[in-house]
Design a protein around this motif. Sequence first.
Motif, PDB file in Angstrom:
ATOM      1  N   PHE A  58       0.673  -0.980  -0.057  1.00 53.49           N
ATOM      2  CA  PHE A  58      -0.477  -0.110  -0.218  1.00 53.49           C
ATOM      3  C   PHE A  58       1.305   1.504   0.084  1.00 53.49           C
ATOM      4  O   PHE A  58       0.413   2.507  -0.627  1.00 53.49           O
ATOM      5  CB  PHE A  58      -0.668   0.253   1.079  1.00 53.49           C
ATOM      6  CG  PHE A  58      -1.852  -0.855   0.935  1.00 53.49           C
ATOM      7  CD1 PHE A  58      -1.954  -2.128   0.329  1.00 53.49           C
ATOM      8  CD2 PHE A  58      -3.005  -0.195   1.244  1.00 53.49           C
ATOM      9  CE1 PHE A  58      -3.313  -2.915   0.298  1.00 53.49           C
ATOM     10  CE2 PHE A  58      -4.623  -1.008   0.658  1.00 53.49           C
ATOM     11  CZ  PHE A  58      -4.066  -2.533   0.876  1.00 53.49           C
ATOM     12  N   ASP A  59       2.136   1.070   0.259  1.00 55.61           N
ATOM     13  CA  ASP A  59       2.834   2.118   0.788  1.00 55.61           C
ATOM     14  C   ASP A  59       3.814   2.526  -0.986  1.00 55.61           C
ATOM     15  O   ASP A  59       4.066   3.342  -0.934  1.00 55.61           O
ATOM     16  CB  ASP A  59       4.206   2.178   1.349  1.00 55.61           C
ATOM     17  CG  ASP A  59       3.803   2.149   3.107  1.00 55.61           C
ATOM     18  OD1 ASP A  59       2.465   3.303   3.202  1.00 55.61           O
ATOM     19  OD2 ASP A  59       4.034   1.643   3.086  1.00 55.61           O
ATOM     20  N   ALA A  60       4.537   1.318  -1.369  1.00 63.10           N
ATOM     21  CA  ALA A  60       4.439   1.864  -2.654  1.00 63.10           C
ATOM     22  C   ALA A  60       3.669   1.614  -4.690  1.00 63.10           C
ATOM     23  O   ALA A  60       4.463   1.847  -4.520  1.00 63.10           O
ATOM     24  CB  ALA A  60       5.344  -0.154  -3.539  1.00 63.10           C
ATOM     25  N   VAL A  61       2.304   1.411  -3.741  1.00 67.30           N
ATOM     26  CA  VAL A  61       1.397   1.387  -4.975  1.00 67.30           C
ATOM     27  C   VAL A  61      -0.149   2.243  -4.985  1.00 67.30           C
ATOM     28  O   VAL A  61       0.246   1.985  -3.706  1.00 67.30           O
ATOM     29  CB  VAL A  61       0.946   0.458  -6.374  1.00 67.30           C
ATOM     30  CG1 VAL A  61       2.488  -0.317  -6.349  1.00 67.30           C
ATOM     31  CG2 VAL A  61       0.667  -0.474  -5.244  1.00 67.30           C
ATOM     32  N   GLU A  62       0.006   2.869  -5.569  1.00 63.19           N
ATOM     33  CA  GLU A  62      -1.487   3.249  -5.649  1.00 63.19           C
ATOM     34  C   GLU A  62      -2.456   2.334  -5.910  1.00 63.19           C
ATOM     35  O   GLU A  62      -2.723   1.541  -6.889  1.00 63.19           O
ATOM     36  CB  GLU A  62      -2.581   4.506  -6.618  1.00 63.19           C
ATOM     37  CG  GLU A  62      -3.626   5.087  -6.285  1.00 63.19           C
ATOM     38  CD  GLU A  62      -4.201   6.432  -7.564  1.00 63.19           C
ATOM     39  OE1 GLU A  62      -4.963   5.346  -8.113  1.00 63.19           O
ATOM     40  OE2 GLU A  62      -3.223   5.715  -8.472  1.00 63.19           O
ATOM     41  N   VAL A  63      -3.614   1.439  -4.563  1.00 60.39           N
ATOM     42  CA  VAL A  63      -3.520   0.181  -4.855  1.00 60.39           C
ATOM     43  C   VAL A  63      -5.493   0.095  -5.370  1.00 60.39           C
ATOM     44  O   VAL A  63      -6.715   0.726  -5.084  1.00 60.39           O
ATOM     45  CB  VAL A  63      -3.919  -0.579  -3.383  1.00 60.39           C
ATOM     46  CG1 VAL A  63      -4.619  -1.625  -3.762  1.00 60.39           C
ATOM     47  CG2 VAL A  63      -2.720  -0.857  -2.868  1.00 60.39           C
ATOM     48  N   THR A  64      -4.948   0.818  -6.129  1.00 62.84           N
ATOM     49  CA  THR A  64      -6.710   0.228  -7.264  1.00 62.84           C
ATOM     50  C   THR A  64      -6.281  -0.141  -8.326  1.00 62.84           C
ATOM     51  O   THR A  64      -5.334  -0.861  -8.669  1.00 62.84           O
ATOM     52  CB  THR A  64      -6.900   1.976  -7.609  1.00 62.84           C
ATOM     53  OG1 THR A  64      -5.578   2.773  -8.639  1.00 62.84           O
ATOM     54  CG2 THR A  64      -6.797   3.636  -6.711  1.00 62.84           C
ATOM     55  N   PRO A  65      -7.334  -0.660  -8.639  1.00 70.23           N
ATOM     56  CA  PRO A  65      -7.016  -2.004 -10.262  1.00 70.23           C
ATOM     57  C   PRO A  65      -5.842  -0.748 -11.493  1.00 70.23           C
ATOM     58  O   PRO A  65      -5.244  -1.348 -11.841  1.00 70.23           O
ATOM     59  CB  PRO A  65      -8.620  -1.660 -10.919  1.00 70.23           C
ATOM     60  CG  PRO A  65      -9.412  -1.403 -10.016  1.00 70.23           C
ATOM     61  CD  PRO A  65      -8.440  -0.531  -8.837  1.00 70.23           C
ATOM     62  N   ALA A  66      -6.172   0.824 -11.530  1.00 67.77           N
ATOM     63  CA  ALA A  66      -5.383   1.448 -12.910  1.00 67.77           C
ATOM     64  C   ALA A  66      -4.159   1.438 -11.786  1.00 67.77           C
ATOM     65  O   ALA A  66      -2.985   0.849 -12.001  1.00 67.77           O
ATOM     66  CB  ALA A  66      -5.650   2.277 -12.619  1.00 67.77           C
TER      67      ALA A  66
END
Length: 202
Positions: A58-66
Amino acid sequence: MTDAHDVLREDPDIGPLVETHGELTIEPAEDFFQRFLTSIVRQQVSMASAAATRERLFDAVEVTPAGILAADDETLRDAGLSRQKTRYVNNIAEAFENKGLSKDYFAGMDDEAVVGELTEITGVGEWTAQMQLMFSLGREDVFPVGDLGIRKGVQTLVDDDLTRAEMREYAERWAPYRSYASLYLWRVEEDIAESVEEVESA
């Protein structure tokens, strides 16, 4: 309106657990996609390991499908996902992105149809789909007999020798609130209860 807890309090098996643990609730997740990915992260690892991986992810990426689809596999692997789970979370992100999966998307489907659609995604088995029914979509009448904690709860409360088919048949007495009954069954064994609380709070 009949309340699930009022019904289960009258049950000789579940009633004492309602009194012990209070009124446990089933509520839809605020973010279906994030909740779904958390289920994948938690598969076959310890609670501590899953929590650490989830935090890094959750820190490394935007946790959305895109956001998941935009991240390269190395970033997901560095967050702690195995090669297999990296593939699975990408599969789930693609399904959400391409089909528009959401709580609204599944609102008109019965539980069996939801499980059927979710298990078409590679990496999503029946147990994971049933967890989404309960903890992402807030469905009230799910009985995940494939879950070890559920089976242990039934064995302790009812009979050690029941088959899964017999457990399903026995659980009919808790319909249409089998999800609520499941919450209490998970709490029969203390070590399992701790694991379930982690699932619910994810």
